[in-house]
Design a protein around this motif. Sequence first.
Motif, mmCIF file in Angstrom:
data_model
loop_
_atom_site.group_PDB
_atom_site.id
_atom_site.type_symbol
_atom_site.label_atom_id
_atom_site.label_comp_id
_atom_site.label_asym_id
_atom_site.label_seq_id
_atom_site.Cartn_x
_atom_site.Cartn_y
_atom_site.Cartn_z
ATOM 1 N N GLY A 1 0.807 -1.125 0.150
ATOM 2 C CA GLY A 1 0.085 0.006 0.019
ATOM 3 C C GLY A 1 0.770 1.391 -0.258
ATOM 4 O O GLY A 1 0.541 2.193 -0.746
ATOM 5 N N ARG B 1 -6.565 -6.784 -1.927
ATOM 6 C CA ARG B 1 -7.682 -6.474 -0.959
ATOM 7 C C ARG B 1 -8.073 -7.901 -0.500
ATOM 8 O O ARG B 1 -9.406 -8.275 -0.505
ATOM 9 N N ASN B 2 -7.018 -8.707 -0.267
ATOM 10 C CA ASN B 2 -7.381 -9.984 0.094
ATOM 11 C C ASN B 2 -6.147 -10.787 0.781
ATOM 12 O O ASN B 2 -5.499 -9.936 1.423
ATOM 13 N N SER C 1 -2.705 -8.742 0.771
ATOM 14 C CA SER C 1 -2.702 -7.547 1.100
ATOM 15 C C SER C 1 -1.414 -7.204 1.693
ATOM 16 O O SER C 1 -0.794 -7.849 2.557
#
Length: 392
Positions: A318, A336-337, A340
């Motif tokens: 991120g 998003r799993n 991440s």
Amino acid sequence: MTTTDTPSAIASTGYRLRLPGPTEVPERVRQAMARVMVNHRGPECRTAIGEAEEMIRPILGTTNRILFFASSGTGVMEAALVNVAGPGHRILVVEHGQFGERFTTIAKAMNITVDTVAIEWGQAIDVAAVEARLREHAYRAVVVVHNESSTGIVADLAALGALVRDRPTLLIADSVSGLGGIAMRQDEWGVDIVVSASQKALMCPPGLALASVSAKAWRVIGQDEQRSAFYWDFRRALKSAEQNETAFTAPVSLIYGLREALTMMHEEGFANVLARHKKLSAALRAGGAALGLADFCRDEPRSNTVVVFKVPDGLEGGAIVRQLYQDHRTVIAGARNRLSGRVIRFGTMGALSAGTILTDLLHLEDALTKFGLPIEPGAGLKAATEYLAATA
């Protein structure tokens, strides 16, 4: 909408949409969508639907009628299941990423009995494991994601199709992130239902989805007149498709956009479109490797429409995503799993060129350098340029 998010502000600040969908929409497609609104049951819309259907058939590799829906990709994933299965039926879902797991979630919500073949993310599908499960049960369908955009692995649909060709079992494939950038030969491979959507390699905004249904699948659909479907009823959709219409209100502007996008693909030559996707995704992988980014995929076949890099130890995915946006207005994806923080993902689909990839690598090198990675200046650009020159 804030001032900084207006179209003029986005253009002036160099906003670069490099997600694995939605993707950049070419100006020709945007202009086509800006045409005057017309009657969704009128001759203008029927002509556009008919022409879009004709142009997308060779991209799907089929002679089937194409069913269009105003929907996201997840909507037609559900449609593919609701038309052939329900309570009392058993399906086999191949899970090799986030969207295979989504198929399982959808099926369970419909009270379908679900068995799974769980593949380690980043590895190729074990076709032999699927075959072994087919010997255990008479499944209504094998369900798989063609191009798993969460991992960058492509399913061997030809091998899976061969497994069910002489069985009553159907093969259902989600090609939302594959169609238009990765070869699909539905009829040749024996894929019974293919579903896809507009916002990825088809170069349109989100909101238009499609399904292509084989004769074998139509026979299964016709066996149950009590199927619990209304909006997603393929039979109703087929009756409308035979009139070059949609069963319910067509997303008229998106239909115009898709027709223009398909026109562009045919002008380029679809073999050239596929070759471009393959070459540019490989160039990005080569450049990423030179920057110290390992490919998340450990096996072939790798995707030509999404590149998934492992995040170096000590970094968080991120943070890289945010740095690229903050400094360069380049928008990529993390995860998003369960991945991440561990991967970053670039879309390599749709309206992209060598310049797109080289810019990606320039921005990526800058971001990684700011995080303290020891990178030889220009290493990514050099590796990608050399790859592109060698494959010219």
